[in-house]
Structures are given as structure tokens and as C-alpha cells.
Design a protein around this motif. Structure first.
Motif, PDB file in Angstrom:
ATOM      1  N   ARG A 118      23.782 -38.339 -67.919  1.00 58.56           N
ATOM      2  CA  ARG A 118      22.549 -38.847 -67.315  1.00 58.56           C
ATOM      3  C   ARG A 118      21.492 -37.749 -67.339  1.00 58.56           C
ATOM      4  NH1 ARG A 118      23.411 -41.008 -61.486  1.00 58.56           N
ATOM      5  NH2 ARG A 118      21.243 -40.367 -61.364  1.00 58.56           N
ATOM      6  N   MET A 119      20.239 -38.122 -67.465  1.00 57.06           N
ATOM      7  CA  MET A 119      19.183 -37.111 -67.535  1.00 57.06           C
ATOM      8  C   MET A 119      18.014 -37.496 -66.653  1.00 57.06           C
ATOM      9  SD  MET A 119      19.007 -35.913 -71.466  1.00 57.06           S
ATOM     10  CE  MET A 119      20.130 -36.959 -72.355  1.00 57.06           C
ATOM     11  N   LYS A 120      17.307 -36.477 -66.228  1.00 54.03           N
ATOM     12  CA  LYS A 120      16.107 -36.685 -65.419  1.00 54.03           C
ATOM     13  C   LYS A 120      14.982 -35.870 -66.025  1.00 54.03           C
ATOM     14  CE  LYS A 120      18.313 -36.743 -60.867  1.00 54.03           C
ATOM     15  NZ  LYS A 120      18.533 -35.902 -59.687  1.00 54.03           N
ATOM     16  N   ASN A 173      25.307 -28.863 -64.898  1.00 54.10           N
ATOM     17  CA  ASN A 173      24.091 -29.652 -64.780  1.00 54.10           C
ATOM     18  C   ASN A 173      22.883 -28.854 -65.290  1.00 54.10           C
ATOM     19  OD1 ASN A 173      25.569 -31.743 -63.659  1.00 54.10           O
ATOM     20  ND2 ASN A 173      25.295 -30.951 -61.590  1.00 54.10           N
ATOM     21  N   ARG A 227      13.209 -25.857 -67.749  1.00 54.29           N
ATOM     22  CA  ARG A 227      11.800 -26.096 -67.480  1.00 54.29           C
ATOM     23  C   ARG A 227      10.994 -25.450 -68.591  1.00 54.29           C
ATOM     24  NH1 ARG A 227       9.119 -23.182 -62.706  1.00 54.29           N
ATOM     25  NH2 ARG A 227       8.655 -21.857 -64.474  1.00 54.29           N
ATOM     26  N   GLN A 275      10.356 -30.640 -66.699  1.00 58.31           N
ATOM     27  CA  GLN A 275      11.725 -30.283 -66.334  1.00 58.31           C
ATOM     28  C   GLN A 275      12.665 -31.319 -66.913  1.00 58.31           C
ATOM     29  OE1 GLN A 275      13.232 -29.105 -62.381  1.00 58.31           O
ATOM     30  NE2 GLN A 275      11.100 -29.047 -61.738  1.00 58.31           N
ATOM     31  N   ASP A 318       4.741 -32.629 -64.846  1.00 62.57           N
ATOM     32  CA  ASP A 318       3.679 -32.417 -63.866  1.00 62.57           C
ATOM     33  C   ASP A 318       2.308 -32.508 -64.525  1.00 62.57           C
ATOM     34  OD1 ASP A 318       5.628 -32.024 -62.063  1.00 62.57           O
ATOM     35  OD2 ASP A 318       5.385 -29.844 -61.902  1.00 62.57           O
ATOM     36  N   ASN A 373      19.570 -27.350 -66.525  1.00 63.62           N
ATOM     37  CA  ASN A 373      18.213 -27.714 -66.135  1.00 63.62           C
ATOM     38  C   ASN A 373      17.259 -26.764 -66.841  1.00 63.62           C
ATOM     39  OD1 ASN A 373      15.736 -27.588 -64.322  1.00 63.62           O
ATOM     40  ND2 ASN A 373      16.876 -29.258 -63.357  1.00 63.62           N
ATOM     41  N   ARG A 388      19.107 -21.965 -65.364  1.00 66.22           N
ATOM     42  CA  ARG A 388      20.095 -21.330 -64.482  1.00 66.22           C
ATOM     43  C   ARG A 388      21.316 -20.973 -65.298  1.00 66.22           C
ATOM     44  NH1 ARG A 388      20.073 -26.625 -60.952  1.00 66.22           N
ATOM     45  NH2 ARG A 388      17.821 -26.890 -60.966  1.00 66.22           N
ATOM     46  N   GLY A 438      16.605 -32.240 -66.552  1.00 67.26           N
ATOM     47  CA  GLY A 438      17.900 -32.002 -65.914  1.00 67.26           C
ATOM     48  C   GLY A 438      18.936 -32.875 -66.610  1.00 67.26           C
ATOM     49  N   VAL A 439      20.079 -32.277 -66.932  1.00 68.57           N
ATOM     50  CA  VAL A 439      21.139 -33.007 -67.621  1.00 68.57           C
ATOM     51  C   VAL A 439      22.386 -32.974 -66.749  1.00 68.57           C
ATOM     52  CG1 VAL A 439      22.516 -33.180 -69.726  1.00 68.57           C
ATOM     53  CG2 VAL A 439      20.229 -32.151 -69.818  1.00 68.57           C
ATOM     54  N   SER A 440      22.914 -34.151 -66.417  1.00 65.35           N
ATOM     55  CA  SER A 440      24.150 -34.166 -65.646  1.00 65.35           C
ATOM     56  C   SER A 440      25.322 -33.931 -66.592  1.00 65.35           C
ATOM     57  CB  SER A 440      24.309 -35.510 -64.924  1.00 65.35           C
ATOM     58  OG  SER A 440      25.501 -35.469 -64.164  1.00 65.35           O
ATOM     59  N   ALA A 489      12.449 -21.782 -67.800  1.00 67.88           N
ATOM     60  CA  ALA A 489      13.254 -21.472 -66.621  1.00 67.88           C
ATOM     61  C   ALA A 489      14.568 -22.219 -66.756  1.00 67.88           C
ATOM     62  CB  ALA A 489      12.525 -21.885 -65.343  1.00 67.88           C
ATOM     63  N   ARG A 518      10.955 -34.655 -65.459  1.00 71.63           N
ATOM     64  CA  ARG A 518       9.849 -34.583 -64.533  1.00 71.63           C
ATOM     65  C   ARG A 518       8.709 -33.870 -65.245  1.00 71.63           C
ATOM     66  NH1 ARG A 518       9.192 -34.950 -58.865  1.00 71.63           N
ATOM     67  NH2 ARG A 518       7.100 -34.215 -58.410  1.00 71.63           N
TER      68      ARG A 518
END
Lengths: 269, 315
Positions: free
Chosen positions: A165-167, A232, A236, A182, A171, A234, A115, A184-186, A113, A169
């Protein structure tokens, strides 16, 4: 002066637009048949089917700069048969190639997934190459326009301060199952089609070109991406950890800068 | 400004309207042109109330109008096409022979601004937010394509008229016997929002910072918009002319719906992000309790979620 700048913008964008046959309302496979297909897949056979890869896209997206897409694989990844590469194209974008995404048996599922930006009404197509070298395609039509030239969505200065910066996640605690992950890359992912307010110049393109995620040294997800990925970025995707360990994301942009982030996958007690 | 070719004006009615307007005197026969149906919401404050529709699918969508001073007239937003602009100009001409000093754009959106070209020859100064030239040049090509498709003819860059007078922060415009106070906002509904307060009647033109009936449309920042509303609501006014919906709204009560919708969206998305939810599902599940409160919800709500989501995931 404003008008001149405006006209120059128009001329430049018109060029993009005509090159992309991007007249709102144009549909059909013109660009695909007229070169895109040959450019990316030569004369290889492509089976049109949702059984191997299926694309979910909104038929209409009022915000063309952030159009969520979901790509689903029709079967689980295994050593015997797996999806190697998923190619995502938006025919009528200035650069139709959104990205190539690479999976392995360890991915568990070649679902994805993300965007994207849609610059003109366009077919969106996803082509999967399976481990036996066959190609399968699904497509969807998206009514949206202006996504690539839309003003930079967030405060650019703030975006540049957190650049890279990255996040992560992840599950679920079951290390033997495909875990939904997931990343996410700023990153503003500037298309080069957006003009700067003060200088009246185009903000130079600045976007993520490569993403590599490995787990304990083994690559589990890899992508080459272009300007059609929304700001940004993202992603998944899934992977099977198999054991305790750490994820490492390495992201490179078109200016050759690489950013990285580590993440310890949570396990049940 | 480029005034060379003005092929966008709907020919005959428009030309005769302009010619007659110059010659008209108080009490003379009304100019022969098609006028927008305007109502006076206060002394000298006229609004053509829009009809809710999706931009480029309908016409006459936004609330547009004008304020008449003793010296001259200020037009506030011009509608979604040159024809709409011409009809608004005609409405001005049927009410007064005073010159039009200003054409103010409350923001970049095409349903408010694509009528500008009808006012080129009036000599009015075009007034807009400091970001409006940038936003218009970025979005202009898309607007022209969509408008061309909607109108079935090719519209050139002259169809877009950028401002030649910018609102940096606050700006006073004197119309003779009344002053308009213009205020520019940081990223809110869009990145080019301006409100106008008429000191003579305490009428606030909120542009699209306030929506009535029509679901708010987020193209800027949910945090910024809520901040802008907070500032706006401290302002004392007798009424508001919102960007969409009933043209004469009570103030500040009329801001409550927009604020409630945005605050709910923000709260639910923040929670969603904490729970690791993705955008696709968020667009289909969040804010649904607001659905029955608004028209056009199904066309704009998902877009609002996308915008707010992108903003809030990195706040």
C-alpha cells in the motif's frame, strides 16, 4: 535449544559485525578508504564540500532502526546544471549502500529525506554526481547500533496484509514551483538479520529494491535501495509538475513483486 | 543450558560469596561479598532503587530486587551487568539462606537483565515473557558489544541467559506463604513485558510499564502500552515498584505520568501526520510540554517519537 539458537544467532551476527568492523566506538574512514570508495567511485576525484550536497543526521540515535536523514542540495536543478544521482552510504552497515537516488531538472531541487537503519556507530556519507560528471561528498557520524537486527518493528502479519500500500502527499498548489512530495510505502523491508519467533529461523530478506515515480509519463524520481532503508520506506523529494496531472509510483521488491499507486496532484481552483 | 565456561563472573568476591552462601545459617556471620543496597518496601519485598542514567553509560540504573517467601526467593530483574547481579545475589544472601527458585526478567532491556549470569549457579529457573528468547537473540549481539565496550573486556554469549520458563499469558509462582502472579503483555514498552503481583503484600512490580521521574522509553507500541496501562490500572495493589524511579510508588496514581506522556505523544503525532509533517521536525517539536516533567528527556524523547511515528503512520 534456546541457547543453541542463541549462539547460532550470535555467531552469525558476529560475522556480520566483524566483517563490518562494527565494534561500537570504531570511527574514522577505515571502510571507506579500505574499499568502499573504490567499489562505488573507483579513483574519481571527490570534492568534500557542503556547497553541492549537505547531509543532516542526528549525532546520536537511540532508535537505530528509524534514523531520519535529510539531504539538501546547494542549488536548484536546471537544464544547465543539476544533480543526477545521490548515493547514500552507511560505512559500517552489513550492506553499506543504502541507495542511489536519481533526479532530473524537473526535480526542481535534489533534496531528499528518508529514514534508515544504522547497525553500528558509523560515518554516513552522501555523494552527489552533478550533470557535468563531478562528485561532491558530505558526511556525518552517527552513534547508533543494532538497527538492522532489531526485531521487526510492527506486527508482521498486519504489515504483510497491507504490503505494497502507498500514500502520496503533495504540498502546495503552484504547479510551476518544486512541490514537496512524500511517498510512503507499506513494506516491512526485512533485512534478513531478524529471527522469527516460532521457527527460530531468520526471516528471509524482503525489501524494496526499486522505486520509480513518474508524472504524466515522465520520470521525476527514481531510486535503487537496499536493506538499510527502514521498514515502511518513506521518501520526501521535490518535483515541478508544470501542468495538471497524475503521479504514478512503481515500487519493486527483491522478490520481484511490483506495486503501484496513482495520485492526482491537487491544484488551486 | 550451557554451563561450561563462566568467565564472566567477577572472580574472587563472587566465588567466595557463593561458597559462603551455601554454608551460611541464620545467625551466622554475613557472607563476605559486596551487596547491593536494598530497602524493604513491604514485608519480604526488597528493592535496590536505580539511578537514572543512559544505558551502558551509567550503571545500577533499573530498579531490581527480590521477594522472599517461606520456601524460597524470587529475584525480579538482575541489573545491567554480572557485577550488579552478583551484588544483588549478595544482598539476598545477607538476608536469607533460602534457595532462589526463580529469576524473573520483566523484559529484554539490558539494564534489567544483563545481571542474569550471576545467578546461573544458584539453580534458579529463569522466567520471562514468551517473546523474550526471540528478543534476546535479536538484540543480544548489540547488547554484548555495548556492554563489552562499557566494561572494557570481551563478553561472550554466555553473558546472556535466556529464560527456561516462559510466561505465555498468566503464570503463578509459589514461594511458600506467598504467590507471585505473572502477567505477560502484548507489544507495549517492549515486546516482552511481564508484570508481577505479590499476593501477600499487594505489591505490583510493573517493570518498565510504569516510569517515575525517568521519561518513559518506548520500544514497543504506544497503542499497546496505553492498552496495557488501562488493564494494569484496574488492578488493585497497595504500591508499585516501577522499573525506574522511587521504589515504593502509590498505586494506581503512579501510572498517571506514564499514561499522560504516552497519550500526549500519540495525540500530537496523529495530528502531525494529518498535517503531513515529517519525522525530523516531529522529533524536535512534539511533546515538548512534557520536557520539564521528566529526567533523561533529551536522551530518549526523540527515540520515542520515532517509534510512535512509525507505528501511527500506518495505523
Amino acid at each position: 535449544m534456546l541457547t543453541r539458537a542463541c549462539i547460532r544467532t550470535m555467531a552469525m551476527l558476529a560475522l556480520f559485525a566483524s566483517a563490518a568492523a562494527a565494534w561500537a566506538g570504531t570511527d574514522g574512514d577505515d571502510r571507506w578508504q579500505g574499499g568502499l570508495r573504490a567499489q562505488h567511485f573507483q579513483d574519481r576525484a571527490i570534492v568534500v564540500s557542503k556547497d553541492v550536497i549537505a547531509l543532516e543526521a542526528p549525532y546520536r540515535a537511540e532508535d537505530a532502526a528509524i534514523v531520519p536523514l535529510r539531504i539538501r542540495a546547494g542549488f536548484e536543478q536546471s537544464e544547465q546544471r543539476y544533480i543526477k544521482t545521490v548515493t547514500l552510504l552507511i560505512d559500517n552497515n552489513p550492506e553499506p549502500l543504502v541507495g542511489r537516488f536519481h533526479f532530473t531538472p524537473r526535480s526542481g531541487r535534489a533534496d531528499l529525506a528518508l529514514r534508515v537503519r544504522v547497525n553500528a556507530y558509523s560515518p554516513v556519507r552522501v555523494i552527489a554526481e552533478t550533470s557535468d560528471g563531478r562528485l561532491y561528498m558530505d558526511e556525518s557520524y552517527v552513534k547508533a547500533s543494532g538497527g538492522c537486527s532489531a526485531p521487526i518493528g510492527t506486527d508482521l502479519e498486519a504489515a504483510m496484509r497491507r504490503l505494497g500500500r502507498m500514500k502520496f502527499r503533495v504540498d502546495g498548489p503552484d504547479l510551476e514551483q518544486p512541490l514537496q512530495t512524500q511517498l510512503g510505502v507499506s513494506h516491512p523491508n526485512i533485512t534478513g538479520m531478524q529471527m522469527d519467533q516460532l521457527t527460530r529461523m531468520y526471516t528471509p530478506a524482503h525489501y524494496v529494491t526499486r522505486v520509480k515515480v513518474s508524472y504524466e509519463g515522465e520520470v521525476v524520481f527514481r531510486a535503487e535501495t537496499d536493506i538499510s532503508v527502514s521498514e515502511n520506506p518513506n521518501f520526501r523529494f521535490f518535483f515541478i509538475p508544470g501542468r495538471e496531472g497524475e503521479l504514478l509510483a512503481e515500487v519493486t521488491d527483491n522478490r520481484g513483486k511490483t506495486y503501484s499507486e496513482r495520485f492526482r496532484v491537487p491544484t488551486a481552483n | 543450558m550451557n554451563r561450561v565456561v563462566d568467565y564472566v563472573l567477577p572472580a574472587a568476591a563472587m566465588v567466595s560469596c557463593l561458597l559462603l552462601s551455601g554454608a551460611a545459617r541464620a545467625g551466622a556471620a554475613a557472607p563476605d561479598c559486596v551487596d547491593a543496597p536494598v530497602t524493604a518496601v513491604a514485608d519480604g519485598v526488597y528493592v535496590r532503587q536505580g539511578r537514572h542514567a543512559v544505558v551502558f553509560e551509567g550503571s545500577g540504573i533499573a530498579n531490581i530486587g527480590f521477594v522472599v517467601g517461606r520456601r524460597c526467593v524470587a529475584v525480579i530483574d538482575t541489573g545491567g551487568s554480572a557485577r550488579e547481579g552478583a551484588e544483588l545475589l549478595c544482598a539476598v544472601r545477607k538476608l536469607t539462606t533460602l534457595p532462589i527458585c526463580y529469576v524473573i526478567n520483566t523484559h529484554v532491556h539490558p539494564d534489567h537483565l544483563l545481571g542474569n549470569s550471576a545467578f546461573r549457579k544458584t539453580g534458579a529457573a529463569f522466567v520471562g515473557h514468551r517473546n523474550l528468547p526471540r528478543d534476546l537473540s535479536l538484540l543480544g549481539q548489540t547488547y554484548l558489544q555495548r556492554a563489552s565496550a562499557a566494561q572494557g573486556r570481551v563478553l561472550g554469549p554466555d553473558y546472556l541467559v535466556p529464560p527456561d520458563r516462559l510466561v505465555e499469558d498468566g503464570l503463578l509462582l509459589e514461594l511458600g506463604g506467598r504467590t507471585l502472579l505473572l502477567q505477560a503483555y502484548d507489544r507495549a514498552h517492549t515486546t516482552s513485558d511481564v508484570t508481577i503481583l505479590d499476593d501477600a503484600t499487594d505489591t505490583l512490580w510493573s517493570g518498565d510499564l510504569v516510569f517515575l521521574e525517568h521519561v518513559p522509553v518506548l520500544a514497543g507500541s504506544v497503542n499497546g502500552w496505553l492498552r496495557a496501562l488501562e488493564a494494569l490500572e484496574t488492578l488493585s495493589a497497595a504500591r508499585v515498584v516501577p522499573g525506574h524511579g522511587p521504589a515504593d510508588g502509590p498505586w494506581p496514581d503512579s501510572a498517571a505520568g506514564t499514561r499522560r506522556y504516552l497519550a500526549l505523544l500519540r495525540q500530537e503525532i496523529r495530528q502531525w501526520l494529518r498535517d503531513g509533517g515529517d519525522l525530523w521536525d516531529a522529533q524536535r517539536r512534539l511533546g515538548i510540554s512534557e520536557r520539564d516533567s521528566w529526567e533523561m528527556f533529551d536522551r530518549y524523547h526523540q527515540r520515542n517519537i520515532a517509534n510512535a511515528f512509525a507505528e501511527l503512520e500506518w495505523e
